[in-house]
Design a protein around this motif. Structure first.
Motif, PDB file in Angstrom:
ATOM      1  N   ARG A  77      -1.243  -0.532  -4.281  1.00 54.21           N
ATOM      2  CA  ARG A  77      -0.980  -1.139  -5.157  1.00 54.21           C
ATOM      3  C   ARG A  77      -1.630  -2.743  -5.383  1.00 54.21           C
ATOM      4  O   ARG A  77      -2.394  -2.665  -6.585  1.00 54.21           O
ATOM      5  N   SER A  78      -2.668  -2.255  -4.477  1.00 52.20           N
ATOM      6  CA  SER A  78      -4.101  -3.302  -3.799  1.00 52.20           C
ATOM      7  C   SER A  78      -4.563  -2.787  -4.990  1.00 52.20           C
ATOM      8  O   SER A  78      -5.318  -3.067  -6.373  1.00 52.20           O
ATOM      9  N   LYS A  79      -5.139  -1.303  -4.643  1.00 50.58           N
ATOM     10  CA  LYS A  79      -5.921  -0.468  -5.562  1.00 50.58           C
ATOM     11  C   LYS A  79      -5.787  -0.298  -7.066  1.00 50.58           C
ATOM     12  O   LYS A  79      -6.563  -0.648  -8.189  1.00 50.58           O
ATOM     13  N   PHE A  80      -3.856  -0.314  -7.497  1.00 47.44           N
ATOM     14  CA  PHE A  80      -3.756  -0.031  -9.112  1.00 47.44           C
ATOM     15  C   PHE A  80      -4.670  -1.867  -9.586  1.00 47.44           C
ATOM     16  O   PHE A  80      -5.062  -1.919 -10.573  1.00 47.44           O
ATOM     17  N   HIS A  81      -4.024  -2.831  -8.448  1.00 52.31           N
ATOM     18  CA  HIS A  81      -3.851  -4.377  -8.985  1.00 52.31           C
ATOM     19  C   HIS A  81      -5.647  -4.320  -9.417  1.00 52.31           C
ATOM     20  O   HIS A  81      -6.822  -4.878 -10.504  1.00 52.31           O
ATOM     21  N   HIS A  84       0.595  -1.148  -0.147  1.00 56.85           N
ATOM     22  CA  HIS A  84       0.380  -0.044   0.091  1.00 56.85           C
ATOM     23  C   HIS A  84       0.791   0.967  -0.175  1.00 56.85           C
ATOM     24  O   HIS A  84       0.133   2.396  -0.444  1.00 56.85           O
ATOM     25  N   VAL A  85       2.046   0.827   0.019  1.00 59.01           N
ATOM     26  CA  VAL A  85       2.743   2.254  -0.218  1.00 59.01           C
ATOM     27  C   VAL A  85       3.540   2.422  -0.861  1.00 59.01           C
ATOM     28  O   VAL A  85       4.012   3.463  -1.787  1.00 59.01           O
ATOM     29  N   GLU A  86       3.232   1.912  -1.868  1.00 55.87           N
ATOM     30  CA  GLU A  86       4.068   1.566  -3.428  1.00 55.87           C
ATOM     31  C   GLU A  86       5.714   2.058  -3.324  1.00 55.87           C
ATOM     32  O   GLU A  86       6.360   2.512  -3.454  1.00 55.87           O
TER      33      GLU A  86
END
Length: 330
Positions: A226-230, A43-45
């Protein structure tokens, strides 16, 4: 034909009253975004290509906070890979010298990078509580989420920590963190029962690798970073958030980590939690003022915030048994 948008109730409307802050006892510091890994669920990317990290000025202010306020019981250091970032060792030493628990959120693989080979011994010397990411006890699942070869290095790192006494010496606490795999279709699930999964982890790691540890924390993947982008890439973000809303459990609200925590970024800005930090939702004073470490030092109190800032991803912390940096809430 356009698919109609899924109606999600704003999280704030689920609350019968505003979410209020308790007395602060945890100072969680995100030292920056530099990391030797680039995990798919981060989540921090964070990644090796990031450059953001703590400055000497902010580090000194944080040390002053740690020394000045006895009510802080825990200093929780995260990143990125916190061990790589400026100020990490100084903050650990300041916390321990002040009689506070020091936690590091470790990816384990950093111990094998040049310049960081002494980290496990440093942890043991200062009795740092290690909270280590191991999203599964099976090699294939870990490497899919975190990169090829990460599982093997993680096992070697855990064995290294065990040799130093972690997991057996009561002063050397070793905890593991489980994250569910990110969904690829609209079949969602909450984290398994934490106690049962902990037993499975302990049995498997002991039997196959001789590894012992203290606690397993199950942490839900929130739809940020990154979870959101996924999820967005697979057009699943709204469905996943709706799933979390459906499983909203109001009894978790008394235990959410934002109640007694201040989250600080590498620039000295203050948030109610690390998730709000990544979504740039700052904590505010009762007058609406955005807060910083400098402001806390100026006012001489940690307990400035009254009302916690919320957003729809808060459903991730309050679904089912709840989720926090310390695992399930119930």
């Amino acid at each position: 034909m356009q698919v109609p948008a899924i109606a999600i109730t704003p999280f704030s409307q689920k609350l019968s009253a505003p979410l209020l802050k308790h007395d602060i006892s945890v100072l969680q510091i995100n030292l920056g975004k530099i990391c030797n890994l680039a995990c798919s669920h981060c989540h921090v990317e964070a990644s090796p290509n990031r450059t953001e990290e703590l400055s000497p000025e902010i580090c000194q202010q944080l040390i002053e906070i740690i020394q000045r306020f006895p009510q802080i019981q825990t200093v929780d250091l995260t990143g990125g890979a916190p061990e790589m970032l400026y100020g990490f060792r100084e903050l650990v030493k300041a916390a321990r010298a002040s009689g506070k628990e020091a936690i590091t959120r470790s990816n384990l693989t950093i111990y094998f990078e040049k310049g960081y080979e002494d980290i496990p011994e440093f942890f043991a010397q200062h009795q740092v509580r290690v909270v280590a990411s191991l999203p599964c006890y099976l090699e294939d699942n870990v490497d899919k989420m975190r990169g090829k070869g990460v599982f093997d290095k993680s096992i070697q790192a855990l064995q290294w920590l065990n040799r130093l006494g972690y997991g057996s010496d009561p002063q050397l606490i070793l905890d593991l963190v489980y994250n569910p795999q990110l969904p690829t279709a609209n079949k969602f699930s909450l984290a398994p029962n934490q106690q049962n999964l902990q037993a499975a982890y302990k049995n498997h790691l002991q039997e196959h690798f001789g590894i012992v540890f203290n606690n397993l924390f199950t942490i839900t993947n929130l739809p940020i970073g990154r979870s959101k982008f996924h999820l967005q890439h697979r057009k699943l973000e709204e469905e996943y958030t709706s799933f979390l809303e459906t499983n909203f459990n109001p009894t978790t609200l008394g235990h959410v980590m934002c109640r007694n925590q201040l989250s600080v970024d590498y620039q000295g800005n203050i948030y109610d939690c690390d998730f709000n930090q990544m979504e740039n939702l700052p904590a505010r004073s009762p007058h609406g003022e955005i807060l910083t470490i400098a402001k806390i030092l100026e006012q001489g109190t940690l307990d400035i915030i009254q009302e916690i800032q919320t957003a729809d991803y808060c459903y991730g912390c309050t679904a089912g048994s709840g989720s926090s940096c310390g695992g399930a809430l119930l």
